[in-house]
Write a protein that holds these residues in place. Structure first.
Motif, mmCIF file in Angstrom:
data_model
loop_
_atom_site.group_PDB
_atom_site.id
_atom_site.type_symbol
_atom_site.label_atom_id
_atom_site.label_comp_id
_atom_site.label_asym_id
_atom_site.label_seq_id
_atom_site.Cartn_x
_atom_site.Cartn_y
_atom_site.Cartn_z
ATOM 1 N N ARG A 1 -12.420 1.674 8.640
ATOM 2 C CA ARG A 1 -11.634 2.570 8.881
ATOM 3 C C ARG A 1 -10.991 3.167 10.399
ATOM 4 O O ARG A 1 -10.756 2.603 10.579
ATOM 5 N N ALA B 1 -0.633 -0.563 13.013
ATOM 6 C CA ALA B 1 -1.871 -0.117 12.437
ATOM 7 C C ALA B 1 -3.317 -1.020 12.018
ATOM 8 O O ALA B 1 -3.969 -0.020 11.420
ATOM 9 N N THR B 2 -2.979 -1.965 12.517
ATOM 10 C CA THR B 2 -4.803 -2.667 12.881
ATOM 11 C C THR B 2 -5.109 -2.929 13.975
ATOM 12 O O THR B 2 -5.520 -4.114 14.340
ATOM 13 N N GLU C 1 -8.578 0.593 11.411
ATOM 14 C CA GLU C 1 -7.263 1.269 10.998
ATOM 15 C C GLU C 1 -6.874 2.331 12.624
ATOM 16 O O GLU C 1 -6.165 3.173 12.512
ATOM 17 N N ARG D 1 -3.002 4.011 17.272
ATOM 18 C CA ARG D 1 -4.106 4.207 17.029
ATOM 19 C C ARG D 1 -5.203 3.986 17.599
ATOM 20 O O ARG D 1 -6.313 3.431 17.158
ATOM 21 N N LEU E 1 -5.487 9.791 8.553
ATOM 22 C CA LEU E 1 -6.003 8.311 7.390
ATOM 23 C C LEU E 1 -6.398 8.669 5.342
ATOM 24 O O LEU E 1 -5.872 7.636 4.411
ATOM 25 N N ASN F 1 -1.865 10.417 4.873
ATOM 26 C CA ASN F 1 -0.585 9.587 6.086
ATOM 27 C C ASN F 1 0.051 10.335 6.329
ATOM 28 O O ASN F 1 1.619 10.746 6.836
#
Ligand code: PHB
Length: 393
Positions: free
Chosen positions: A8, A138-139, A157, A281, A318, A321
């Motif tokens: 994550r 998001a990745t 993430e 991110r 995480l 949200n």
């Protein structure tokens, strides 16, 4: 063949910031992978600063009730400011009801590494981050090479740069690895470790006509001392006798207990704050985000404050949200960072004697030191900053 790792949160850097963050995330049920290009032995033996604020000690104790900060570390209830041959004590508990602890950073790292590994943390030594990509998605990914030169990619993430002043993650967050607010200083510290008993009860920050010296400690048998020097000084150019002669001259009115010098280094210092602490991110914490000169003993403490703020923001993002805290991360962290930048700059400029200083500036500096030590408000300002402000949420 490239190894793919899924997690994550990808944390680059296993210093205090990265390790404490991995712990706080695990507490919130968020899995992370921590990588560091150094070996475990290197992390556990590199000599860094040694002063922990009360809030840092409280956090280390909450993380690990068995932390050796209370047995190997020592509580310090004050410091001495010395100028014109006289010492003036700043009494921390009397002024602000808090103390600091002398506990070398590498000892704190030994505790944190042992604890994280015993709790099953995925922690990879000798793993070098080369690139961070996808922070606008998001990745995001961290690509790198492991200790054997094999390539890996971490799919996460969120990516956190806890990778120190030469941060690789900074490029992905701030657009450039050198983009930031800078200040250089025309001096550095010559640091030694010596085999001797402590010369004083507490740390001495000494301003003298010849320049600054700091008499710190490590243990009943080993002491850490520094004196202001030229940034280009060669640590091996001075004999032991010359080092002791310089130190004794820089702390007028006291006599230091001398002993064999077994380590010496020159620490260049500067002030730095990256222009961006978070982009999409990815975020920066600790020395990757900012550097302070060591005079205010803020480095590790500031890293810990960043991490507390970021851990709360990542939990909101995480687990729930909720993006509000991560959107506010940079602004929240920067309020404290700039206070610490000011304090570190202030202590540095008040105590060092810059090359070519005029009589006016030298006498003004003594006036400044007097206005601090002779006023309860002045001493309280120093004590509040030195022992650490509360962490904002
Ligand atoms: C240290 O012991 O290394 C030390 C202590 C206080 C400072 C800086 C370094 O302000």
């Amino acid at each position: 063949m490239t190894t793919r790792i899924r997690t994550r949160v990808a944390i680059v850097g296993a210093g205090p910031a990265g390790l404490i963050l991995s712990h706080l995330l695990a507490d919130a049920g968020i899995e992370s992978v921590v990588i560091d290009q150094r070996s475990r032995a290197e992390i556990e033996t590199t000599i860094r600063a040694g002063i922990l604020e009360q809030g840092t000690v409280d956090l280390l104790t909450a993380i690990d009730p068995g932390t050796r900060v209370h047995t190997v570390g020592q509580r310090h209830d004050g410091i001495e400011l010395r100028f014109q041959g006289e010492g003036h004590r700043i009494d921390f508990p009397g002024l602000v009801g808090r103390s600091v602890w002398l506990y070398p950073q590498h000892e704190a790292l030994k505790d944190l590494l042992a604890l994280r590994l015993s709790q099953g943390q995925d922690l990879r030594f000798g793993a070098t981050a080369v690139r961070v990509e996808g922070v606008d998605t998001a990745t995001p990914q961290v690509s790198g090479t492991d200790a054997d030169g094999a390539e890996f990619v971490i799919d996460a993430e969120f990516v956190v740069g806890a990778d120190g002043s030469r941060s690789v993650v900074r490029q992905a967050v701030a657009g450039s690895s050198r983009d930031g607010h800078f200040r250089e200083y025309p001096f550095a510290w010559f640091g030694i470790l010596c085999e001797a008993p402590p010369s004083a009860h507490e740390l001495i920050y000494s301003n003298s006509d010849d320049g600054f010296a700091l008499i710190s400690q490590r243990s009943p048998e080993v002491q850490r001392m520094y004196f202001q020097c030229d940034p280009d000084a060669d640590p091996n150019a001075l004999s032991e006798a010359e080092i002791w002669e310089t130190l004794q001259r820089r702390v007028p009115g006291t006599t230091l207990t001398e002993g064999r010098i077994f380590q010496r280094d020159v620490l260049r210092f500067r002030s730095f704050v990256a222009h961006e602490l978070r982009h999409g991110r990815a975020a920066l914490v600790g020395d990757a985000a900012h550097t302070v000169p060591p005079t205010g003993a803020k480095g590790m403490n500031l890293a810990v404050a960043d991490v507390i703020i970021l851990a709360r923001a990542l939990e909101a993002l995480l687990v729930r949200n909720d993006e509000r805290l991560i959107d506010a991360y940079a602004e929240t962290a920067l309020r404290r960072i700039w206070k610490a930048q000011h304090f570190s700059w202030w202590m540095t400029s008040m105590l060092h004697v810059a090359p070519g200083t005029s009589d006016f500036d030298r006498l003004r500096q003594i006036g400044e030191l007097r206005s601090v030590v002779e006023s309860e408000a002045g001493r309280t300002f120093l004590a509040e900053a030195y022992t650490g402000w509360p962490v904002e949420s």
